[in-house]
Design an enzyme around this catalytic site. Structure first.
Site, short mmCIF file in Angstrom:
data_model
loop_
_atom_site.label_atom_id
_atom_site.label_comp_id
_atom_site.label_asym_id
_atom_site.label_seq_id
_atom_site.Cartn_x
_atom_site.Cartn_y
_atom_site.Cartn_z
N LYS A 54 0.84 -1.21 0.00
CA LYS A 54 0.00 0.00 0.00
C LYS A 54 0.86 1.25 0.00
O LYS A 54 0.59 2.21 -0.73
CB LYS A 54 -0.94 -0.01 1.22
N GLN A 98 -4.96 -1.51 9.32
CA GLN A 98 -4.89 -2.84 8.71
C GLN A 98 -5.54 -3.88 9.63
O GLN A 98 -5.25 -3.94 10.82
CB GLN A 98 -3.42 -3.19 8.43
N ASP A 121 -11.44 2.97 3.83
CA ASP A 121 -11.78 1.54 3.82
C ASP A 121 -13.31 1.36 3.73
O ASP A 121 -13.78 0.27 3.42
CB ASP A 121 -11.32 0.90 5.14
N1 LIG Z 1 -8.06 -2.37 6.67
C1 LIG Z 1 -8.10 -3.40 5.81
N2 LIG Z 1 -7.61 -4.58 6.16
C2 LIG Z 1 -7.67 -5.61 5.28
C3 LIG Z 1 -8.22 -5.43 3.98
C4 LIG Z 1 -8.74 -4.16 3.65
O1 LIG Z 1 -9.28 -3.93 2.53
N3 LIG Z 1 -8.65 -3.17 4.59
N4 LIG Z 1 -8.19 -6.46 3.04
C5 LIG Z 1 -7.42 -7.65 3.30
C6 LIG Z 1 -5.98 -7.63 2.90
N5 LIG Z 1 -5.61 -6.78 1.75
C7 LIG Z 1 -5.50 -5.46 1.95
O2 LIG Z 1 -5.37 -4.96 3.01
C8 LIG Z 1 -5.17 -7.35 0.52
C9 LIG Z 1 -5.27 -8.70 0.28
C10 LIG Z 1 -4.76 -9.24 -0.91
C11 LIG Z 1 -4.16 -8.45 -1.86
C12 LIG Z 1 -3.55 -9.00 -3.10
O3 LIG Z 1 -3.20 -8.26 -3.99
N6 LIG Z 1 -3.38 -10.31 -3.16
C13 LIG Z 1 -2.67 -10.94 -4.27
C14 LIG Z 1 -1.86 -12.12 -3.74
C15 LIG Z 1 -0.82 -11.67 -2.75
C16 LIG Z 1 0.07 -12.79 -2.25
O4 LIG Z 1 0.83 -13.33 -3.04
O5 LIG Z 1 0.01 -13.08 -1.05
C17 LIG Z 1 -3.64 -11.44 -5.32
O6 LIG Z 1 -4.77 -11.83 -4.95
O7 LIG Z 1 -3.26 -11.47 -6.48
C18 LIG Z 1 -4.10 -7.09 -1.63
C19 LIG Z 1 -4.59 -6.56 -0.45
C20 LIG Z 1 -7.41 -7.97 4.80
N7 LIG Z 1 -7.19 -6.82 5.60
#
Ligand SMILES: Nc1nc2c(c(=O)[nH]1)N[C@@H](CN(C=O)c1ccc(C(=O)N[C@@H](CCC(=O)O)C(=O)O)cc1)CN2
Length: 298
Positions: A54, A98, A121
Site C-alpha cells: 500500500k 490494517q 476503507d
Molecule cells: N483495513 C483493511 N484490512 C484488510 C483489507 C482491507 O481492505 N482493509 N483487506 C485484506 C488484505 N488486503 C488489503 O489490506 C489485501 C489482500 C490481498 C491483496 C492481493 O493483492 N493479493 C494478491 C496475492 C498476494 C500474495 O501473493 O500473497 C492477489 O490476490 O493477487 C491485496 C490486499 C485484509 N485486511
C-alpha cells in the site's frame, strides 16, 4: 470452451495509472499531495506485505504515504490516540487501520474512532449506512473492485441473478448492496444456507467470499456465469517447498470449464483492493479540499 480469465492485475494497474494522473492534478490545484495514513499493529506476515504494498502504491500514485507500524503490545488506548491524531491532521485525507488487529484490541471500537470522511476503507458504520440508503460515502475497496470488474465485463447488470457467498461486513454485505443498487436480483448465501450448490447454480453472477479453499466446484456453476473469487487461501506446502500455493474459494481449473468468465487467484480481485484504496483516497482528498472531481468516472 474454457471461460475467459478476468485479469484483475491488469485492470488494477490501469486504475492506479488513472488515479496517479488525477492525484498529480490534485497536488497542482491544492498545493499539497493527497495523503494516506496506514496503521499496522503487530507482525502478522501477510499484513506486513499488504501494508508495504500500500505504501509503495501510494507513492507511485503521486500521493503522500504516512506509515505507522506499532508493536503487538500496543494498547487499544494508544491506537485510539493515534487515530485521533490522524483525524486532526489536515495532511491526512485517508486513514486505514490494517485488519486483523491483535485479539486484545476491539476492532469495532477502532473503526468507530476513524473520522467517516477519512474512512477510505468504508468500514465505519456511517459509511455502511450511507451505502445502505444510497448516499455518497466510501465503499469498501474489495467489493467496489469486484463491481468494477463485473460492470467492465457485463455492462448493465439489471435483472441478472447474483449470488454472494459470505456475509461479512467488509465484503459480503457491501457486495450484495452494490449488486442490488445495480438492479441485480441478489441472494446472500452463507454457511447455514440449505442446498448451497443448488442456490449457486442459479447465479448468472457468483461472488465467492467465504474463506474456504476451493469450496465451489464446477458442478455448482451455471454454464456461462461470471465468477468473482474473493478468497485468498494458502494451501499447506508441497513436500520440499516452504510456502503453500494460493488458491481462491472456487476450484479454478474445473470451474473455468463451465464459467463464461472467472477471476484467478492470485491476480484477480486482490490487486483491485489496493487500486480502489488509492481511488478512495483521491476522492477523500478532493472532498476534504473542496476541489471538484468526477467521481463516477474513476
Ligand atoms: N483495513 C483493511 N484490512 C484488510 C483489507 C482491507 O481492505 N482493509 N483487506 C485484506 C488484505 N488486503 C488489503 O489490506 C489485501 C489482500 C490481498 C491483496 C492481493 O493483492 N493479493 C494478491 C496475492 C498476494 C500474495 O501473493 O500473497 C492477489 O490476490 O493477487 C491485496 C490486499 C485484509 N485486511
Amino acid at each position: 470452451m474454457a471461460g475467459e480469465i478476468i485479469d484483475g492485475k491488469a485492470f488494477a494497474a490501469q486504475l492506479r495509472e488513472k488515479v496517479g494522473v488525477l492525484a498529480a492534478d490534485f497536488a497542482a490545484k491544492a498545493g499539497r499531495k493527497a495523503g494516506l495514513a496506514v496503521v499496522l499493529v503487530g507482525d502478522d506476515p501477510a499484513s506486513q506485505v499488504y501494508v508495504g504494498s500500500k505504501g509503495k502504491a501510494t507513492l507511485a500514485a503521486n500521493m503522500a504515504s504516512f506509515e505507522h507500524r506499532l508493536p503487538e503490545s500496543t494498547s487499544e488506548g494508544e491506537l485510539l490516540a493515534l487515530v485521533a491524531r490522524l483525524n486532526a491532521d489536515s495532511t491526512v485525507d485517508g486513514i486505514l487501520v490494517q485488519l486483523p488487529l491483535p485479539a486484545h484490541i476491539d476492532e469495532q471500537a477502532v473503526i468507530a474512532a476513524i473520522d467517516p470522511n477519512k474512512d477510505v476503507d468504508g468500514f465505519h458504520v456511517t459509511n455502511a449506512g450511507r451505502l445502505a440508503v444510497g448516499q455518497s460515502g466510501f465503499v469498501p475497496c474489495t467489493p467496489l473492485g469486484c463491481m468494477m470488474l463485473l460492470t467492465d465485463r457485463l455492462g448493465d447488470l439489471s435483472g441478472l441473478n447474483a449470488v454472494v457467498i459470505g456475509r461479512s461486513n467488509i465484503v459480503g454485505k457491501p457486495m450484495a448492496q452494490l449488486l442490488l443498487d445495480a438492479n441485480a436480483t441478489v441472494t446472500i448465501a452463507h454457511s447455514r444456507t440449505k442446498d448451497l450448490a443448488e442456490v449457486v447454480r442459479r447465479a448468472d453472477i457468483l461472488v465467492a467470499a467465504v474463506g474456504r479453499a476451493e469450496m465451489v466446484r464446477a458442478d455448482w456453476i451455471k454454464p456461462g456465469a461470471t465468477v468473482i473469487d474473493v478468497g485468498i487461501n494458502r494451501l499447506a506446502p508441497e513436500p520440499g517447498a516452504n510456502k503453500g500455493r494460493l488458491v481462491g474459494d472456487v476450484a479454478f481449473g474445473e470451474a473455468r470449464e463451465v464459467a463464461g468468465a472467472i477471476t484467478p487467484v492470485p491476480g484477480g480481485v486482490g490487486p483491485m483492493t489496493i487500486a480502489v484504496l488509492l481511488r478512495n483516497t483521491l476522492v477523500a482528498a478532493h472532498r476534504n479540499a473542496g476541489i471538484a472531481l468526477s467521481e463516477d468516472a474513476i
